[in-house]
Design a protein around this motif. Structure first.
Motif, PDB file in Angstrom:
ATOM      1  N   ARG A 141      55.813  20.034  61.249  1.00  0.00           N
ATOM      2  CA  ARG A 141      56.356  21.075  62.059  1.00  0.00           C
ATOM      3  C   ARG A 141      56.129  21.278  63.458  1.00  0.00           C
ATOM      4  O   ARG A 141      56.930  21.395  64.319  1.00  0.00           O
TER       5      ARG A 141
ATOM      6  N   HIS B 111      56.253  26.238  70.535  1.00  0.00           N
ATOM      7  CA  HIS B 111      55.612  25.101  70.554  1.00  0.00           C
ATOM      8  C   HIS B 111      54.870  25.077  71.987  1.00  0.00           C
ATOM      9  O   HIS B 111      53.837  24.264  72.210  1.00  0.00           O
TER      10      HIS B 111
ATOM     11  N   PHE C 298      72.545  17.450  67.102  1.00  0.00           N
ATOM     12  CA  PHE C 298      73.299  17.186  65.976  1.00  0.00           C
ATOM     13  C   PHE C 298      75.021  17.019  66.305  1.00  0.00           C
ATOM     14  O   PHE C 298      75.503  17.436  67.484  1.00  0.00           O
TER      15      PHE C 298
ATOM     16  N   SER D 242      76.458  23.928  63.999  1.00  0.00           N
ATOM     17  CA  SER D 242      74.880  24.014  64.566  1.00  0.00           C
ATOM     18  C   SER D 242      74.196  24.956  64.989  1.00  0.00           C
ATOM     19  O   SER D 242      72.852  24.734  65.268  1.00  0.00           O
TER      20      SER D 242
ATOM     21  N   MET E  56      73.036  23.037  72.616  1.00  0.00           N
ATOM     22  CA  MET E  56      72.301  22.115  71.651  1.00  0.00           C
ATOM     23  C   MET E  56      71.336  21.072  72.665  1.00  0.00           C
ATOM     24  O   MET E  56      70.179  21.013  72.235  1.00  0.00           O
TER      25      MET E  56
ATOM     26  N   THR F 177      69.302  22.994  61.950  1.00  0.00           N
ATOM     27  CA  THR F 177      69.018  23.061  63.309  1.00  0.00           C
ATOM     28  C   THR F 177      67.729  23.890  63.362  1.00  0.00           C
ATOM     29  O   THR F 177      66.808  23.536  64.123  1.00  0.00           O
TER      30      THR F 177
ATOM     31  N   LEU G 267      62.868  12.779  60.976  1.00  0.00           N
ATOM     32  CA  LEU G 267      62.335  14.299  61.204  1.00  0.00           C
ATOM     33  C   LEU G 267      62.005  15.070  59.525  1.00  0.00           C
ATOM     34  O   LEU G 267      61.582  15.906  59.561  1.00  0.00           O
TER      35      LEU G 267
ATOM     36  N   LEU H 192      63.989  15.809  57.561  1.00  0.00           N
ATOM     37  CA  LEU H 192      64.870  16.851  57.242  1.00  0.00           C
ATOM     38  C   LEU H 192      65.997  16.656  56.042  1.00  0.00           C
ATOM     39  O   LEU H 192      67.070  17.280  56.182  1.00  0.00           O
TER      40      LEU H 192
ATOM     41  N   MET I   5      66.318  16.691  68.102  1.00  0.00           N
ATOM     42  CA  MET I   5      67.626  16.164  67.619  1.00  0.00           C
ATOM     43  C   MET I   5      68.681  17.124  68.249  1.00  0.00           C
ATOM     44  O   MET I   5      68.655  18.196  68.021  1.00  0.00           O
TER      45      MET I   5
ATOM     46  N   ARG J  23      58.413  18.488  65.063  1.00  0.00           N
ATOM     47  CA  ARG J  23      59.762  18.700  65.272  1.00  0.00           C
ATOM     48  C   ARG J  23      59.956  19.786  66.152  1.00  0.00           C
ATOM     49  O   ARG J  23      59.469  20.492  66.508  1.00  0.00           O
ATOM     50  N   GLY J  24      60.888  19.423  67.330  1.00  0.00           N
ATOM     51  CA  GLY J  24      61.354  20.287  68.148  1.00  0.00           C
ATOM     52  C   GLY J  24      60.142  19.835  69.200  1.00  0.00           C
ATOM     53  O   GLY J  24      60.575  19.996  70.463  1.00  0.00           O
TER      54      GLY J  24
ATOM     55  N   MET K 255      68.566  23.305  74.054  1.00  0.00           N
ATOM     56  CA  MET K 255      67.591  23.510  72.826  1.00  0.00           C
ATOM     57  C   MET K 255      66.733  22.173  72.586  1.00  0.00           C
ATOM     58  O   MET K 255      65.518  22.414  72.483  1.00  0.00           O
TER      59      MET K 255
ATOM     60  N   ALA L 231      64.694  21.841  62.394  1.00  0.00           N
ATOM     61  CA  ALA L 231      64.514  20.777  63.343  1.00  0.00           C
ATOM     62  C   ALA L 231      63.898  21.187  64.685  1.00  0.00           C
ATOM     63  O   ALA L 231      63.293  20.305  65.432  1.00  0.00           O
TER      64      ALA L 231
END
Lengths: 332, 305
Positions: free
Chosen positions: A86, A121, A97, A103, A165, B206, A55, A57, A95, A89-90, A168, B209
């Motif tokens: 970008r 997005h 975590f 997080s 998470m 996060t 990613l 990151l 991801m 990502r997402g 998300m 990400a």
């Protein structure tokens, strides 16, 4: 099977005061569409860094992806601009975590933290994104989603936060989900629930999953193929079945025998892998595992073995594994 | 929350009482009195003056009288300003002090926060080193030195600004900068440290990400968290600034509360001293209360029961 993601010769180094830490050093792996693979290894072996590298990151400095390709649907992610990255990502790759306690942003509501990615997005309006966030919270098993969405992370338990998470991460229906030790920080009773949840969702959406873990029990149950990592490199790779029953690397053998078993007599001491994980600044010569290896031969300290196909579709970076039969016993 | 507020407001009573008692005691413990002159007044005159202002009564009666009058908004009389009571005198100084204080406060925030942020975002760059350098300089120079320095530059050498007084915007420029320098330096340092701390938090990763743009990550995820510690120090700074600076107001001849207090102390003007100290205590307590409430607004983890 077509590969969704191919990681080729990926190396990520960290420049520290003591020297260059080769956290990931020429790693290969691939994930097919809808497939679940597991990345296994001790703490500090480079599992997380390799995932963060996908990613992009990695905090830079001190980290840097020094070589390799990360082909996602044929595009090398390492060559994308920040702007293009970008959008991946997402949306395409998400991801989960390891640390649910830290997080999530403490000053934003749970609902907001889920809806912001949807607005970005999926071009949803604020209201639609929030409604979708509520639906996702219900999907991941948070009761009274409408009320809980207005709560803040500190009002959630660890397990509940990890559910958030997950909500998300899947919100934009990514093609690939990376779960970095998603259950390490939660109670044992919650671990299975969370993994079942992730499995159910990824199956339903056809999402590929990279499961990063040091829990071999988890691997057997959820992953089709396994990559074992040691000192920043892949040392063994094969189907979960093969790796479990016929490990081809002494490190995997060590990992497997240090799993506590219910069918052993109670007084038996749990076996461990002797020694410490190697210094990644000055790794040992030859095979990085040889100082801890009970089966090492003279060649092991001189030449570093690359991944070799030692059995059909079963790869190992071990000189000893080339000898047949292998000196370690099969595990039933 | 309402209960909490009520309790905090009720707490003001004992706090102000204690402040009044301590001030009153110290004032009367200090040698000397309001009628001391180069050439001593005749004992009969002093006696008459004492009788006129009630200073001949026992101390606890004097204290009681003061409290009783203060409760009704009358802070007593000043011996140096015969035409008005202490309440009127303070009220005439307050707008000047508050204007200056509020301007200095916003200057400190508008200078401190951006410099702190820039330093953190470009850690170990020239911007960072320059910010830290100036923050250290301005945190170490006393206000009166800085005030005199800029007075020499802008008034004596360049003839751009008046050295003191009150009336138009020009009078405000130098004193507000002189007042803002220290809190600005302070705020810049805290902002920098706090940003650096927040930037390496897991939740920032996060946010990245999720694919959020850097601007959103900064504004929505980093800044809101990073400014919480800044608020902690900005609150007391505001209380300090609006309650007036003894030094800066004297230096720039601004007829504010700070200057009145200094005058009061020199003249042993008991009424003026008591009045201004109580005003300070009240201002500090109220601003602290406001900051504590704002805290709960900004940081959801803080709840007052």
């Amino acid at each position: 099977m077509t590969a969704l993601l191919q990681v080729r010769n990926l190396s990520t180094y960290f420049h520290t005061q003591d020297g260059v830490v080769k956290a990931v050093d020429g790693v290969y792996y691939e994930v097919a569409k809808g497939e679940t693979i597991a990345l296994v290894g001790e703490s500090g072996c480079g599992k997380t860094v390799s995932a963060l590298s996908i990613l992009r990151l990695i905090p830079e400095p001190p980290g840097k992806i020094v070589s390799g390709e990360v082909l996602f649907e044929g595009t090398d992610l390492l060559k994308l601009s920040q702007e293009e990255m970008r959008k991946v990502r997402g949306a395409e790759i998400a991801m989960i975590f390891q640390e649910p306690m830290t997080s999530l942003n403490p000053v934003l509501t749970i609902g907001r933290q889920i809806s912001e990615a949807l607005e970005l997005h999926q071009q949803m309006t604020k209201q639609d994104a929030y409604k979708e966030a509520l639906r996702l919270l219900e999907l991941v098993g948070i009761p009274q989603a409408e009320r809980r969405a207005r709560d803040y992370p500190h009002q959630f338990s660890g397990g509940m936060r990890q559910r958030v998470m997950i909500a998300m991460a899947i919100s934009c229906r990514p093609k690939l989900l990376i779960a970095d030790e998603p259950t390490t920080a939660v109670d044992v009773t919650i671990q299975a629930q969370l993994l079942e949840l992730v499995r159910g969702i990824t199956r339903e959406l056809g999402t590929s999953l990279i499961l990063i873990t040091h829990n071999l029990g988890v691997v057997a149950r959820y992953a089709r193929r396994v990559y074992v990592m040691y000192a920043g490199r892949i040392v063994e790779h094969g189907t979960a079945q093969a790796v479990y029953h016929d490990p081809q690397h002494p490190y995997t053998v060590g990992l497997l025998s240090s799993v506590p078993r219910l069918d052993e007599p109670r007084k038996t001491h749990l076996s461990t892998i002797e020694g410490q994980p190697p210094d990644l600044i000055f790794p040992p010569s030859g095979c990085p595992f040889h100082p801890r290896c009970a089966y090492a031969i003279p060649k092991c300290s001189k030449d570093r073995p690359e991944l070799m196909e030692v059995e059909p579709a079963h790869y190992s970076a071990c000189w000893v594994a080339l000898q047949k039969p292998t000196p370690w016993k099969k595990i039933s | 929350m309402h209960k909490y507020l009520l309790r905090r407001i009720l707490w003001l009573v004992p706090v102000l009482l204690a402040v009044a008692f301590i001030t009153f005691s110290l004032m009367h413990l200090v040698p000397g009195g309001p009628w001391d002159r180069e050439k001593a007044l005749a004992p009969q005159v002093v006696e008459n003056l004492n009788r006129k202002y009630g200073l001949d009564k026992p101390l606890f009666v004097q204290f009681g009288n003061f409290l009783w009058n203060a409760l009704r908004g009358d802070l007593g009389v000043s011996y140096s300003f015969q035409d008005r009571g202490v309440t009127q005198i303070l009220l005439s100084g307050l707008p000047k002090t508050a204007t200056l204080g509020v301007i200095a406060f916003f200057l400190a925030i508008l200078i401190g926060i951006p410099f702190g942020m820039a330093a953190a975002l470009k850690q170990n760059s020239a911007v960072d080193y320059a910010s830290v350098f100036f923050a250290t300089i301005f945190a170490s120079i006393p206000g009166f030195v800085l005030g005199i320095l800029i007075m020499i530059i802008f008034s004596v050498v360049l003839h751009l600004l008046p050295t003191g007084g009150w009336g138009n915007v020009k009078h405000l420029i130098m004193p507000s900068f002189a007042l803002a320098a220290l809190p600005a330096a302070y705020i810049a340092r805290i902002t920098r440290a706090s940003m650096l701390e927040v930037m390496r938090q897991d939740y920032v990763r996060t946010a990245r990400a999720k694919g959020l743009a850097e601007r959103i990550v900064l504004l929505r995820h980093i800044l809101r968290n990073a400014l919480i510690p800044v608020m902690t120090i900005a609150g007391p700074e505001l209380a300090f600034l609006i309650s007036g600076s003894f030094i800066i107001e004297n230096l720039f001849s601004i007829p504010g509360v700070g200057r009145l207090f200094v005058q009061g102390v020199f003249a042993r003007d008991y009424g003026l001293i008591m009045g201004s100290i109580l005003f300070y205590a009240f201002a500090v307590a109220i601003v602290n209360l406001i900051v504590d409430i704002l805290y709960a607004v900004v940081d959801p983890r803080i709840r007052y029961e």
